[in-house]
Design an enzyme around this catalytic site. Structure first.
Site, mmCIF file in Angstrom:
data_model
loop_
_atom_site.group_PDB
_atom_site.id
_atom_site.type_symbol
_atom_site.label_atom_id
_atom_site.label_comp_id
_atom_site.label_asym_id
_atom_site.label_seq_id
_atom_site.Cartn_x
_atom_site.Cartn_y
_atom_site.Cartn_z
ATOM 1 N N CYS A 110 0.880 -1.162 0.000
ATOM 2 C CA CYS A 110 0.000 0.000 0.000
ATOM 3 C C CYS A 110 0.918 1.213 0.000
ATOM 4 C CB CYS A 110 -0.924 0.008 1.218
ATOM 5 S SG CYS A 110 -1.887 1.535 1.344
ATOM 6 N N CYS A 113 -0.443 4.392 2.298
ATOM 7 C CA CYS A 113 -0.373 4.309 3.759
ATOM 8 C C CYS A 113 0.211 2.945 4.136
ATOM 9 C CB CYS A 113 -1.740 4.582 4.399
ATOM 10 S SG CYS A 113 -3.168 3.917 3.541
ATOM 11 N N SER A 114 -0.580 2.007 4.528
ATOM 12 C CA SER A 114 -0.067 0.650 4.772
ATOM 13 C C SER A 114 -1.219 -0.333 4.920
ATOM 14 C CB SER A 114 0.840 0.621 5.999
ATOM 15 O OG SER A 114 0.146 1.078 7.134
ATOM 16 N N CYS A 115 -2.266 -0.148 4.074
ATOM 17 C CA CYS A 115 -3.408 -1.052 4.105
ATOM 18 C C CYS A 115 -2.941 -2.496 3.970
ATOM 19 C CB CYS A 115 -4.376 -0.738 2.961
ATOM 20 S SG CYS A 115 -4.951 0.960 2.971
#
Lengths: 202, 83
Positions: A110, A113-115
């Site tokens: 991601c 962000c860091s999904c």
């Protein structure tokens, strides 16, 4: 990638973010929109339902049952329901499963962000959240995979899935050789988190 | 639904005020629609105070980056133009 530099940079930016989150929560509380206690309860409930064993079971079932794998690749959200995995708390997320083969390697990121599919894999590792990984894996996936120990020939197609919306991805790693005699439980134990992100072959 | 699998599309070049789920590295690029797997609320619209905006179709779009290498991203319909 310089690990020390990235580590300091990540600590610094995570402290900045942490402070920003604290101030945001304080504003929400002051305006009676949300309390910190409600937030904590919500996160705790979510994490209780998030279990890396879920991902392992999905992969093991896909390895032993061709029809299940076909249903999984067609509509993963519905297929995982067959294993009793309830994703309703994760709504409106749509789950997609992608399969690694000799000819095609998939890896997930991601960049925004860091999904991450927390419900199936548990909380994400620090490296997955790092700016270094998020920038490098879209710029030069073959090199990043090599750094993780995954050497792919030029003929192997690489697909990098950038989770930019509400779809979440799980990689079905290729089944390791010499596992024909193993039952589903044994197979599930072979499945690693990095294998389900795509940064490892089993 | 505006786009079908196989359609060639170009992402917009906008860098709007506020929030966008179109990554910078994918702006103004040509890609190919792989499919549409859902419609979701556009967080950029919500960030602009438009909480009641209808869910928007999200397309999985493939971008060739080098030989045998592609990036796939899930992009709102408003980020895409037909080619």
């Amino acid at each position: 990638m310089s690990h020390d530099h990235d580590h300091d940079h990540d600590h610094e930016s995570s402290a900045v973010t942490s402070n920003r989150v604290k101030r945001l929560v304080a504003v929400l509380e002051r305006n009676n929109i949300l309390s910190e206690a409600e937030l904590d309860r919500s996160v705790e409930e979510f994490l209780l339902k998030s279990n890396p064993g879920n991902g392992q079971r999905i992969v093991a079932r896909a390895w032993v049952d061709k029809e299940f794998k076909a249903r999984l690749l067609e509509n993963a959200s519905a297929a995982v329901g067959e294993l009793g995995i309830d994703l309703s708390h994760w709504s409106p997320v749509v789950l997609r499963a992608v399969e690694n083969t000799v000819h095609h390697h998939n890896v997930i990121v991601c960049t925004l962000c860091s999904c991450y599919p927390v419900a199936l894999l548990g909380p994400s590792p620090a490296w997955y959240k790092s700016e270094a990984y998020r920038a490098a894996v879209v710029a030069d996936p073959r090199s990043v995979l090599a750094e993780f120990g995954v050497q792919l020939p030029e003929q192997t197609k690489i697909s990098v899935w950038d989770s930019t919306s509400d779809l979440r991805y799980i990689v079905i790693p290729a089944r390791p050789a010499n596992t024909d005699a193993m039952g589903e439980k044994e197979l599930a134990a072979l499945v690693t988190r990095n294998g389900m992100i795509g940064t490892s072959v089993l | 639904m505006k786009f079908n699998s196989g359609d060639r599309v170009r992402t917009v070049l906008d860098d709007p005020m506020g929030h966008s789920r179109l990554p910078g590295y994918l702006r103004g690029r040509n890609g190919r629609v792989v499919g549409c797997f859902g419609a979701f609320g556009n967080p950029g619209e919500r960030a602009r105070g438009n909480a009641d905006a209808a869910p928007e179709a999200v397309y999985t779009v493939a971008f060739e980056t080098s030989v045998n290498t592609e990036i796939l991203a899930d992009l709102f319909e408003s980020y895409l133009e037909a080619l």
